[in-house]
Write an enzyme that holds these catalytic residues in place. Structure first.
Site, PDB file in Angstrom:
ATOM      1  N   THR A 130       0.824  -1.063   0.051  1.00 31.94           N
ATOM      2  CA  THR A 130      -0.060  -0.029   0.130  1.00 31.94           C
ATOM      3  C   THR A 130       1.562   1.259   0.328  1.00 31.94           C
ATOM      4  O   THR A 130       1.915   1.279   0.420  1.00 31.94           O
ATOM      5  CB  THR A 130      -1.207   0.363   1.483  1.00 31.94           C
ATOM      6  OG1 THR A 130      -1.973   1.236   1.080  1.00 31.94           O
ATOM      7  CG2 THR A 130       0.325  -0.124   2.602  1.00 31.94           C
ATOM      8  N   ASP A 131       0.405   1.820  -0.697  1.00 29.82           N
ATOM      9  CA  ASP A 131       0.748   3.631  -0.954  1.00 29.82           C
ATOM     10  C   ASP A 131       1.082   4.565   0.975  1.00 29.82           C
ATOM     11  O   ASP A 131       1.811   5.349   1.074  1.00 29.82           O
ATOM     12  CB  ASP A 131       0.868   4.906  -0.984  1.00 29.82           C
ATOM     13  CG  ASP A 131      -1.473   4.775  -0.937  1.00 29.82           C
ATOM     14  OD1 ASP A 131      -1.760   4.364  -0.909  1.00 29.82           O
ATOM     15  OD2 ASP A 131      -2.195   5.951  -2.036  1.00 29.82           O
ATOM     16  N   GLU A 132       0.652   3.471   1.653  1.00 32.51           N
ATOM     17  CA  GLU A 132       0.436   4.132   3.032  1.00 32.51           C
ATOM     18  C   GLU A 132       1.124   3.959   4.065  1.00 32.51           C
ATOM     19  O   GLU A 132       0.980   4.697   4.805  1.00 32.51           O
ATOM     20  CB  GLU A 132      -1.173   3.245   3.903  1.00 32.51           C
ATOM     21  CG  GLU A 132      -2.243   4.189   3.435  1.00 32.51           C
ATOM     22  CD  GLU A 132      -3.218   3.537   4.130  1.00 32.51           C
ATOM     23  OE1 GLU A 132      -3.525   3.498   5.649  1.00 32.51           O
ATOM     24  OE2 GLU A 132      -4.788   2.815   3.542  1.00 32.51           O
ATOM     25  N   TYR A 157      -2.092  -0.336  11.009  1.00 33.72           N
ATOM     26  CA  TYR A 157      -1.987  -0.925   9.269  1.00 33.72           C
ATOM     27  C   TYR A 157      -1.182  -1.023   8.730  1.00 33.72           C
ATOM     28  O   TYR A 157      -0.265  -1.653   8.686  1.00 33.72           O
ATOM     29  CB  TYR A 157      -3.087  -0.507   9.053  1.00 33.72           C
ATOM     30  CG  TYR A 157      -3.422  -1.240   7.448  1.00 33.72           C
ATOM     31  CD1 TYR A 157      -3.114  -2.084   6.995  1.00 33.72           C
ATOM     32  CD2 TYR A 157      -3.849  -0.241   6.750  1.00 33.72           C
ATOM     33  CE1 TYR A 157      -3.044  -2.449   5.688  1.00 33.72           C
ATOM     34  CE2 TYR A 157      -3.510  -0.254   4.980  1.00 33.72           C
ATOM     35  CZ  TYR A 157      -3.526  -1.444   5.091  1.00 33.72           C
ATOM     36  OH  TYR A 157      -2.900  -1.889   3.234  1.00 33.72           O
ATOM     37  N   LYS A 161       2.619  -3.410   7.618  1.00 34.39           N
ATOM     38  CA  LYS A 161       2.605  -3.251   5.598  1.00 34.39           C
ATOM     39  C   LYS A 161       4.156  -2.605   5.340  1.00 34.39           C
ATOM     40  O   LYS A 161       5.092  -3.742   4.523  1.00 34.39           O
ATOM     41  CB  LYS A 161       1.717  -2.600   4.661  1.00 34.39           C
ATOM     42  CG  LYS A 161       0.002  -3.137   4.797  1.00 34.39           C
ATOM     43  CD  LYS A 161       0.032  -4.903   4.069  1.00 34.39           C
ATOM     44  CE  LYS A 161       0.240  -4.709   3.384  1.00 34.39           C
ATOM     45  NZ  LYS A 161       0.636  -5.847   2.208  1.00 34.39           N
ATOM     46  N   ASN A 187      -8.252   1.451  -3.247  1.00 30.70           N
ATOM     47  CA  ASN A 187      -8.752   0.962  -4.230  1.00 30.70           C
ATOM     48  C   ASN A 187     -10.606   0.630  -4.073  1.00 30.70           C
ATOM     49  O   ASN A 187     -10.284   1.342  -2.958  1.00 30.70           O
ATOM     50  CB  ASN A 187      -8.247  -1.038  -5.143  1.00 30.70           C
ATOM     51  CG  ASN A 187      -6.965  -0.998  -5.402  1.00 30.70           C
ATOM     52  OD1 ASN A 187      -7.178  -2.168  -6.260  1.00 30.70           O
ATOM     53  ND2 ASN A 187      -6.102   0.027  -5.261  1.00 30.70           N
ATOM     54  N   TYR A 214     -15.382  11.329   8.648  1.00 29.39           N
ATOM     55  CA  TYR A 214     -14.324  12.032   9.120  1.00 29.39           C
ATOM     56  C   TYR A 214     -13.355  13.180   9.032  1.00 29.39           C
ATOM     57  O   TYR A 214     -13.204  13.880   7.875  1.00 29.39           O
ATOM     58  CB  TYR A 214     -12.489  11.407   9.130  1.00 29.39           C
ATOM     59  CG  TYR A 214     -13.125   9.753   9.747  1.00 29.39           C
ATOM     60  CD1 TYR A 214     -13.589   9.667  11.331  1.00 29.39           C
ATOM     61  CD2 TYR A 214     -12.252   8.320   9.435  1.00 29.39           C
ATOM     62  CE1 TYR A 214     -13.704   8.198  11.896  1.00 29.39           C
ATOM     63  CE2 TYR A 214     -12.583   7.647  10.231  1.00 29.39           C
ATOM     64  CZ  TYR A 214     -13.328   7.314  11.347  1.00 29.39           C
ATOM     65  OH  TYR A 214     -13.090   6.226  11.425  1.00 29.39           O
TER      66      TYR A 214
END
Length: 349
Positions: A130-132, A157, A161, A187, A214
């Site tokens: 993921t880009d996170e 999370y 990753k 996605n 949020y």
């Protein structure tokens, strides 16, 4: 190729499975069938002679060894992961166990298989991330994540990753395992699990419930249609350079508030209310802890080296997605009824 896809009953994994079968690959779908998995996602290919399903946990090394021996895959596409940020805040342990320890067990099982086969140069271990892992970007639209952006995860999370990404690189550098890595933006599309932002908005709108956003809704994400992502992933495992990472983005940045208003406008056209707009249901809620301000990917490397770029704009993709949810109520109703689903707001962003 014969591809072992982990997490192939999940949202992105099932898109990869369906697309791989359509392209003539053989697929072994390895999935533990946790709360977010659904075999209905791959029902369209379940009877294909090139498809096989194995229910197993990626943390179970004995099961992994059995599956590698039985199916002798040419490549692994490792998508199995816990992926819901809100759930990682509530219970980080599961994310460490699955995303870090599970990836470790996958790497070791794949390495043993690769060695036993004589270390073929054609073998691939493709890790999907993921880009996170890169953290948060400023508002400047000229600043985007590249493959060289330093890691700066902000949630349990994304930290889990990031840890799994580092393991994959280490197994390549230390043991020579032929790996490819990809990091994607948010996605969306058909079969998206009902806890995530876009399905939450669609389904809450239809139910007459508040549409939770949020903070002030200014957080920006780069939205990638899942079928575009599946094409990019298969291209990366087929043609990606060993040891290389590729960022996959949709080139579709939108703030959460913009996104929700677009969804409401689509629903107003496709399923009009008796009075007013679905946008009237928008509700701002307390912001998520450590909420990243902006994600945006520069996909220049995969475009220039592998010739991929997204084909679906966010407006086109959202139209397709809303239509799919309107046409597939039995699928999402069954998932909504599962115990523990939707206990949090489900605003993944």
């Amino acid at each position: 190729m014969k591809i072992l896809v982990t997490g192939g009953a999940g949202f992105i994994g099932s898109a990869v499975v369906r697309r791989a079968i359509a392209k003539g690959h053989q697929v072994v779908n390895l999935d533990a069938l946790t709360y977010a998995a659904c075999l209905d996602n791959v029902a369209s290919v379940a009877d294909d002679p090139g498809y096989a399903f194995e229910q197993a946990d990626i943390r179970d090394r004995a099961a992994l060894d059995r599956i590698f021996a039985a199916h002798d895959p040419d490549a692994v596409m490792h998508l199995a992961a816990e992926s819901h940020v809100d759930r990682s805040i509530d219970g980080p342990g599961t994310f460490i166990e699955t995303n870090v320890m599970g990836t470790f067990q996958m790497l070791e099982a794949a390495r043993a298989h690769w060695v036993q086969k004589g270390r073929p140069e054609s073998f691939r271990f493709h890790h999907i991330s993921t880009d996170e892992v890169f953290g948060s970007l400023p508002a400047d639209p000229q600043v985007q994540f590249t493959e060289d952006t330093p890691y700066d995860p902000r949630s349990p999370y994304s930290a889990s990753k990031a840890g799994s990404d580092h393991l994959v690189r280490a197994w390549h550098e230390t043991y020579g395992l032929p790996v490819v890595l990809t990091n994607c933006s948010n996605n969306y599309g058909p079969f998206h699990f009902p806890e995530k932002l876009i399905p939450v908005i669609i389904l809450n709108a239809l139910a007459g419930k508040p549409l939770p956003i949020y903070g002030d809704g200014s957080n920006v994400r780069d939205w990638l249609y899942v079928e575009d992502h599946a094409d990019a992933l298969l291209l990366a495992v087929e043609k990606g350079t060993v040891g290389r990472s590729y960022n996959i983005g949709g080139e579709n940045e939108r703030s959460n508030l913009e996104l929700v208003k677009t969804l409401c406008a689509i629903l107003d056209r496709m399923r009009p209310k008796d009075a007013g707009s679905y946008a009237d249901q928008i509700t701002f809620v307390t912001d998520r802890p450590g909420h990243d301000a902006r994600y945006a990917i520069d996909p220049a490397r995969i475009r220039e080296e592998l010739g991929w770029r997204p084909s679906v704009t966010v407006e086109e993709g959202l139209e397709k997605t809303v239509a799919w949810y309107l046409d597939n109520e039995p699928w999402w109703r069954a998932l909504q009824d599962r115990q523990g689903v939707g206990e949090r707001l489900g605003v993944k962003a």
